[in-house]
Design an enzyme around this catalytic site. Structure first.
Site, PDB file in Angstrom:
ATOM      1  N   GLY A  98       0.915  -1.145  -0.030  1.00  0.00           N
ATOM      2  CA  GLY A  98       0.000  -0.086   0.150  1.00  0.00           C
ATOM      3  C   GLY A  98       0.879   1.443   0.111  1.00  0.00           C
ATOM      4  O   GLY A  98       2.110   1.278  -0.294  1.00  0.00           O
ATOM      5  N   ASN A  99       0.131   2.259   0.378  1.00  0.00           N
ATOM      6  CA  ASN A  99       0.962   3.706   0.322  1.00  0.00           C
ATOM      7  C   ASN A  99       0.348   4.386   1.317  1.00  0.00           C
ATOM      8  O   ASN A  99      -0.599   3.973   2.009  1.00  0.00           O
ATOM      9  CB  ASN A  99       1.079   4.390  -1.083  1.00  0.00           C
ATOM     10  CG  ASN A  99      -0.313   4.800  -1.440  1.00  0.00           C
ATOM     11  OD1 ASN A  99      -1.124   5.677  -1.073  1.00  0.00           O
ATOM     12  ND2 ASN A  99      -0.757   3.874  -2.434  1.00  0.00           N
ATOM     13  N   ARG A 100       0.973   5.674   1.581  1.00  0.00           N
ATOM     14  CA  ARG A 100       0.573   6.397   2.894  1.00  0.00           C
ATOM     15  C   ARG A 100      -0.417   7.274   2.437  1.00  0.00           C
ATOM     16  O   ARG A 100      -0.639   8.209   3.434  1.00  0.00           O
ATOM     17  CB  ARG A 100       1.876   7.358   3.395  1.00  0.00           C
ATOM     18  CG  ARG A 100       2.775   6.486   4.020  1.00  0.00           C
ATOM     19  CD  ARG A 100       3.944   6.995   4.388  1.00  0.00           C
ATOM     20  NE  ARG A 100       5.053   6.265   5.037  1.00  0.00           N
ATOM     21  CZ  ARG A 100       5.093   5.550   5.799  1.00  0.00           C
ATOM     22  NH1 ARG A 100       4.170   5.621   6.757  1.00  0.00           N
ATOM     23  NH2 ARG A 100       6.219   4.779   6.071  1.00  0.00           N
ATOM     24  N   SER A 101      -1.136   7.496   1.397  1.00  0.00           N
ATOM     25  CA  SER A 101      -1.965   8.545   1.152  1.00  0.00           C
ATOM     26  C   SER A 101      -3.394   8.392   2.103  1.00  0.00           C
ATOM     27  O   SER A 101      -3.862   7.235   2.122  1.00  0.00           O
ATOM     28  CB  SER A 101      -2.586   8.137  -0.284  1.00  0.00           C
ATOM     29  OG  SER A 101      -3.727   9.052  -0.291  1.00  0.00           O
TER      30      SER A 101
END
Ligand code: CTP
Ligand code: CA
Length: 228
Positions: free
Chosen positions: A33-36
């Site tokens: 995933g990512n930090r958005s």
């Protein structure tokens, strides 16, 4: 923040906004995933509703309350986000891609939880995801389907912001590219959140540091002007 007092300059317009960050499964309990956080996309959705638009919000893995008055479509992966955005884009006046879409996904994923064993784990082999923004630009350029008149991308660049941003705007075939300048003011330990909007066929618009609604309003000002 008070959202009243805005012009109803998006009345009668349908806008599609993607927000949040996609997740790509490794197994039933793990993902890449990512930090958005989705905050910018949700601010865009709230301000668009306040300016009279019909809003479809394609939301990827966000822990925020649904914006009142928006239609929320929940997705998890880049593939699901692509499907939701491309199908909604066919009857939209504008699409704003604020989501952080994973560039890659594991080529395969396990249907059962991967267990640790004495041996070292297998490497995760990645394959490319579809580039949704580039696809929207391509569909429009080739006239393959009804397309939004305004397509907006987001990008974070660390160096050569204007040159990298300009190249990305052209590569993706979008009308506006909101470039967040990352890594300025490093000496003071404060990330510079200032953004610049690159405009196809026009001069860049600087957005001073401020709340995400302010950035959203500048985006809608530029979108409304292009739709007028
Ligand atoms: N985007 C997309 N589909 C992807 C990746 C990105 O639609 N698979 C969109 C994002 O929502 C954003 C824009 O493209 O609006 C720019 O994303 P960015 O990651 O900056 O661009 P990339 O082309 O992926 O380039 P980079 O190698 O810098 O990550
Ligand atoms: Ca990317």
């Amino acid at each position: 923040r008070v959202l009243a007092g805005r012009p109803a300059d998006l009345a009668g317009r349908h806008v599609v906004i993607s927000a949040g960050g996609t997740r790509e499964a490794i197994d039933p309990v793990r993902f890449i995933g990512n930090r958005s956080s989705g905050l910018q996309g949700y601010a865009l959705a709230r301000t668009a509703v306040a300016r009279g638009a019909e809003v479809t919000l394609v939301s990827a893995n966000v822990a925020l309350p649904d914006p009142a008055g928006a239609k929320v479509v929940r997705v998890e992966t880049a593939t699901e986000l692509r499907e939701a955005v491309v199908s909604a884009a066919g009857h939209a006046d504008a699409v704003v891609m604020a989501a952080a879409v994973a560039d890659f996904r594991p080529a395969t994923h396990s249907d059962t939880k991967i267990k640790k064993s004495a041996a070292e784990p297998d490497p995760i082999h990645l394959v490319k995801n579809p580039d949704v923004l580039a696809e929207l630009g391509e569909i429009r350029r080739e006239g393959r389907a009804p397309s939004p008149r305004v397509i907006v991308g987001f990008a974070a660049e660390t160096d050569d912001v204007l040159a990298n941003g300009r190249a990305k705007l052209e590569r993706k075939g979008c009308d506006l590219l909101v470039v967040n300048q990352v890594g300025e003011n490093l000496a003071f330990g404060t990330p510079d959140n200032a953004a610049v909007v690159l405009v196809a066929g026009g001069d860049p618009v600087e957005i001073p540091r401020g709340p995400k609604e302010d950035l959203a309003d500048v985006v809608w000002d530029l979108v409304a002007a292009r739709l007028a």
